[in-house]
Write an enzyme that holds these catalytic residues in place. Structure first.
Site, mmCIF file in Angstrom:
data_model
loop_
_atom_site.group_PDB
_atom_site.id
_atom_site.type_symbol
_atom_site.label_atom_id
_atom_site.label_comp_id
_atom_site.label_asym_id
_atom_site.label_seq_id
_atom_site.Cartn_x
_atom_site.Cartn_y
_atom_site.Cartn_z
ATOM 1 N N HIS A 1 30.869 -92.183 13.121
ATOM 2 C CA HIS A 1 32.348 -92.434 12.570
ATOM 3 C C HIS A 1 32.446 -92.987 11.258
ATOM 4 C CE1 HIS A 1 33.226 -89.835 16.157
ATOM 5 N NE2 HIS A 1 33.623 -90.838 16.453
ATOM 6 N N HIS B 1 31.743 -86.890 20.479
ATOM 7 C CA HIS B 1 32.638 -86.451 18.958
ATOM 8 C C HIS B 1 32.097 -86.634 18.084
ATOM 9 C CE1 HIS B 1 34.766 -90.098 21.804
ATOM 10 N NE2 HIS B 1 35.306 -89.144 21.697
ATOM 11 N N ASP C 1 26.218 -87.019 20.629
ATOM 12 C CA ASP C 1 27.596 -87.189 21.059
ATOM 13 C C ASP C 1 28.344 -86.499 21.263
ATOM 14 O OD1 ASP C 1 29.269 -90.408 21.191
ATOM 15 O OD2 ASP C 1 30.509 -88.849 20.569
ATOM 16 N N ASP D 1 29.098 -90.061 26.335
ATOM 17 C CA ASP D 1 30.041 -89.478 26.864
ATOM 18 C C ASP D 1 31.026 -88.360 26.942
ATOM 19 O OD1 ASP D 1 29.890 -89.536 23.730
ATOM 20 O OD2 ASP D 1 31.040 -90.582 23.033
HETATM 21 N N1 Q9C Z 1 41.871 -90.415 23.804
HETATM 22 C C1 Q9C Z 1 32.300 -92.853 19.832
HETATM 23 O O1 Q9C Z 1 32.238 -92.794 20.787
HETATM 24 N N2 Q9C Z 1 39.391 -93.185 21.279
HETATM 25 N N3 Q9C Z 1 33.494 -93.411 19.448
HETATM 26 C C2 Q9C Z 1 39.422 -90.766 21.668
HETATM 27 C C3 Q9C Z 1 40.892 -90.277 23.302
HETATM 28 C C4 Q9C Z 1 38.555 -93.327 20.024
HETATM 29 C C5 Q9C Z 1 34.786 -92.983 20.185
HETATM 30 C C6 Q9C Z 1 41.053 -90.837 21.826
HETATM 31 C C7 Q9C Z 1 36.849 -92.156 20.041
HETATM 32 C C8 Q9C Z 1 36.189 -92.813 19.428
HETATM 33 C C9 Q9C Z 1 30.595 -93.442 18.921
HETATM 34 ZN ZN ZN Z 2 31.435 -90.296 21.116
#
Ligand code: Q9C
Ligand code: ZN
Length: 324
Positions: free
Chosen positions: A137, A174, A172, A261
């Site tokens: 990110h 995300h 990932d 994740d």
């Molecule tokens: N309700 C990585 O996996 N929060 N970053 C999300 C969840 C932030 C994840 C909201 C997630 C960042 C590297």
């Molecule tokens: Zn992630």
């Protein structure tokens, strides 16, 4: 395969993240790497300690100097055992700084680049960098989503020297907004990502199907947002499509941004994958994308499950297809 590890990652220890002003325990904890490391030991993988913070010169190949100066000046003033939530050079309220964050983030990026160097030198065919904090990110000038420097992008940048073609496959949960943006106008680095539909998942602002690169880079970014999270069949079908996209690019090197994740028991993500599904994912990647590869650890927040997830992925990855 060898594994690169920097024990001092634990100098980065955020305590809380904020959701519309409300504090919650921070999900990105040091114990994540301890458990993945245990899995590597169970599999008898060679583990190499690398404690080489990435140089300022190498950070500046993708990150901005004002951002770097901000991190230096800010981390220096934070008391040990406290965290500071930055107001600038940041895109969310999930990415705090502790006194050791800059050092840990430079070590994390150092692992990814050291892995790339081993692969370029032909010393290793596959290197797994146990990066923490994660990176995908992180933008040129901003921390975001628990990430400070873009480890996978820095590895790809290293691999892409001498006109080599590099594919980044991001698995990932995300979308890797930072990685996408850093290579958006380049045709020498392909970015392919499978992730939760950003309509209702972090990072919201990117990862849509119609983002396909720009200028020289048009066609060299490919997004596969999943609109039916939890459907493992659909996930594996999409994985096959993403793999074909990488194959068609004919890369010299592969960077795998690996997040756990996507696990059905993850507190943040969840694309429905079970422990055994990770072996299938590892097998599919290793046997269809047998390029010299750097595996970069990204997310995965079910700390207790991470060992089993990594063990499953790695055993599938190391299983050779003997029929072809
Ligand atoms: N309700 C990585 O996996 N929060 N970053 C999300 C969840 C932030 C994840 C909201 C997630 C960042 C590297
Ligand atoms: Zn992630």
């Amino acid at each position: 395969m060898i594994v690169l590890h920097a024990p001092a990652h634990r100098l980065h220890h955020p305590t809380v993240e904020y959701y519309n002003g409300r504090a919650e325990p921070h999900a990105e904890q040091p114990g994540r790497i301890d458990n993945i490391l245990d899995a590597c030991r169970r599999l008898d993988l060679q583990i190499r300690i690398v404690e080489q913070p990435l140089s300022r010169r190498q950070l500046l190949t993708l990150h901005g100097r004002h951002y770097l100066r901000f991190l230096q000046q800010t981390c220096r003033g934070i008391p040990v055992d406290e965290q500071l939530m930055p107001s600038v050079f940041v895109h969310d309220t999930y990415t705090p700084l502790t006194a050791g964050t800059l050092h840990a983030a430079r070590l994390s990026a150092g692992l990814a680049v050291a892995a790339a160097e081993l692969v370029v030198a032909g010393e290793q065919r596959v290197v797994y960098a146990l990066c923490r904090p994660p990176g995908h990110h992180a933008e040129a000038d901003a921390m975001m989503g628990y990430c400070y420097f873009n480890n996978a992008a820095l590895a790809a940048q290293q691999l892409a020297s001498d006109g080599r073609r590099v594919a980044i496959l991001d698995l990932d949960y995300h979308h890797g907004n930072g990685t996408q943006h850093l290579f958006y106008e380049r045709s020498d680095v392909l970015y392919v990502s499978i992730h939760a539909d950003p309509t209702d998942a972090f990072p919201y602002g990117s990862g849509y199907r119609d983002e396909r690169g720009a200028g020289e880079g048009l066609g060299y970014t490919r997004n596969f947002p999943l609109t039916r999270p939890g459907n493992v069949e659909a996930y594996l079908r999409t994985l096959r499509r993403a793999i074909r996209t990488v194959q068609n690019f004919r890369p010299d090197y592969l960077v795998l941004s690996l997040g756990f994740d996507t696990y059905q028991g993850d507190p943040i993500g969840n694309l429905g994958l079970d422990v055994a599904d990770y072996a299938a994912v590892g097998y599919a990647v290793a046997n269809n994308l047998a390029y010299p590869t750097v595996i970069v650890q990204e997310g995965g927040y079910n700390v207790m499950a991470l060992g089993a997830l990594a063990e499953s992925f790695l055993s599938g990855y190391q299983e050779r297809n003997t029929t072809t």
